[in-house]
Design a protein around this motif. Structure first.
Motif, mmCIF file in Angstrom:
data_model
loop_
_atom_site.group_PDB
_atom_site.id
_atom_site.type_symbol
_atom_site.label_atom_id
_atom_site.label_comp_id
_atom_site.label_asym_id
_atom_site.label_seq_id
_atom_site.Cartn_x
_atom_site.Cartn_y
_atom_site.Cartn_z
ATOM 1 N N ARG A 101 41.773 42.861 45.009
ATOM 2 C CA ARG A 101 41.866 41.438 44.850
ATOM 3 C C ARG A 101 42.978 40.891 43.756
ATOM 4 O O ARG A 101 43.004 39.895 43.301
ATOM 5 C CB ARG A 101 40.634 40.730 44.481
ATOM 6 N N THR A 102 43.670 41.899 43.384
ATOM 7 C CA THR A 102 44.787 41.487 42.561
ATOM 8 C C THR A 102 46.307 42.355 42.964
ATOM 9 O O THR A 102 46.220 43.591 43.253
ATOM 10 C CB THR A 102 44.431 42.044 40.929
ATOM 11 N N VAL A 103 47.252 41.606 42.738
ATOM 12 C CA VAL A 103 48.715 42.311 43.302
ATOM 13 C C VAL A 103 49.456 41.940 42.216
ATOM 14 O O VAL A 103 49.373 41.091 41.412
ATOM 15 C CB VAL A 103 49.202 42.023 44.554
ATOM 16 N N ARG A 104 50.647 42.969 42.103
ATOM 17 C CA ARG A 104 51.691 42.620 41.156
ATOM 18 C C ARG A 104 52.892 42.768 41.808
ATOM 19 O O ARG A 104 53.228 43.876 42.267
ATOM 20 C CB ARG A 104 51.578 43.490 39.920
ATOM 21 N N PHE A 105 53.780 41.883 41.519
ATOM 22 C CA PHE A 105 54.900 41.838 42.235
ATOM 23 C C PHE A 105 55.958 42.298 40.885
ATOM 24 O O PHE A 105 55.764 41.339 39.968
ATOM 25 C CB PHE A 105 55.349 40.456 42.624
ATOM 26 N N THR A 106 57.039 42.778 41.054
ATOM 27 C CA THR A 106 58.247 42.980 40.061
ATOM 28 C C THR A 106 58.866 41.801 40.314
ATOM 29 O O THR A 106 59.486 41.254 41.557
ATOM 30 C CB THR A 106 58.959 44.177 40.579
ATOM 31 N N LEU A 107 59.359 41.201 39.157
ATOM 32 C CA LEU A 107 60.447 40.041 39.302
ATOM 33 C C LEU A 107 61.792 40.417 39.235
ATOM 34 O O LEU A 107 62.050 41.603 38.656
ATOM 35 C CB LEU A 107 60.160 39.097 37.903
ATOM 36 N N ARG A 108 62.551 39.766 40.022
ATOM 37 C CA ARG A 108 64.042 40.070 40.113
ATOM 38 C C ARG A 108 64.784 39.134 39.237
ATOM 39 O O ARG A 108 64.629 38.254 38.781
ATOM 40 C CB ARG A 108 64.714 40.012 41.745
#
Length: 83
Positions: free
Chosen positions: A76-83
Motif C-alpha cells: 500500500r505504499t509506492v515511491r516514485f523517483t522525481l525527475r
C-alpha cells in the motif's frame, strides 16, 4: 480516514496518452522522491505503460510532478523517483 487522489499520466508522440486516477491516503514529496501511501500497488503493477507525471492536490494547490521509475515499498505504499 481522509482519502485523496493522484492522477498518473504518460504522453507519447502526437496526442497519444495514457492516464489513471487512483485513490490514496497521503502524498509526500521529498527532494528526490514522491511517496504515496494508501494506494494499492497492484494497480500500478497492472499498468502496461510507465507514468511520466503524477498530479495531486496539496493545500488547495494542484501539483504536477515529473516522475521516473517507481518501486513498491509494500502493498500500500509506492515511491516514485522525481525527475
Amino acid at each position: 480516514m481522509t482519502l485523496t487522489t493522484i492522477f498518473l499520466e504518460a504522453h507519447y508522440f502526437g496526442e497519444d496518452r495514457e492516464d489513471l486516477l487512483l485513490s490514496c491516503e497521503a502524498v509526500a514529496a521529498t527532494t528526490n522522491f514522491l511517496i504515496i501511501a494508501g494506494v494499492q500497488a497492484r494497480h500500478l503493477y497492472a499498468l502496461t505503460w510507465r507514468p511520466d507525471h503524477v498530479s495531486y492536490w496539496n493545500n488547495g494547490e494542484l501539483l504536477r510532478l515529473a516522475v521516473g521509475q517507481w518501486v513498491a515499498l509494500d502493498e500500500r505504499t509506492v515511491r516514485f523517483t522525481l525527475r
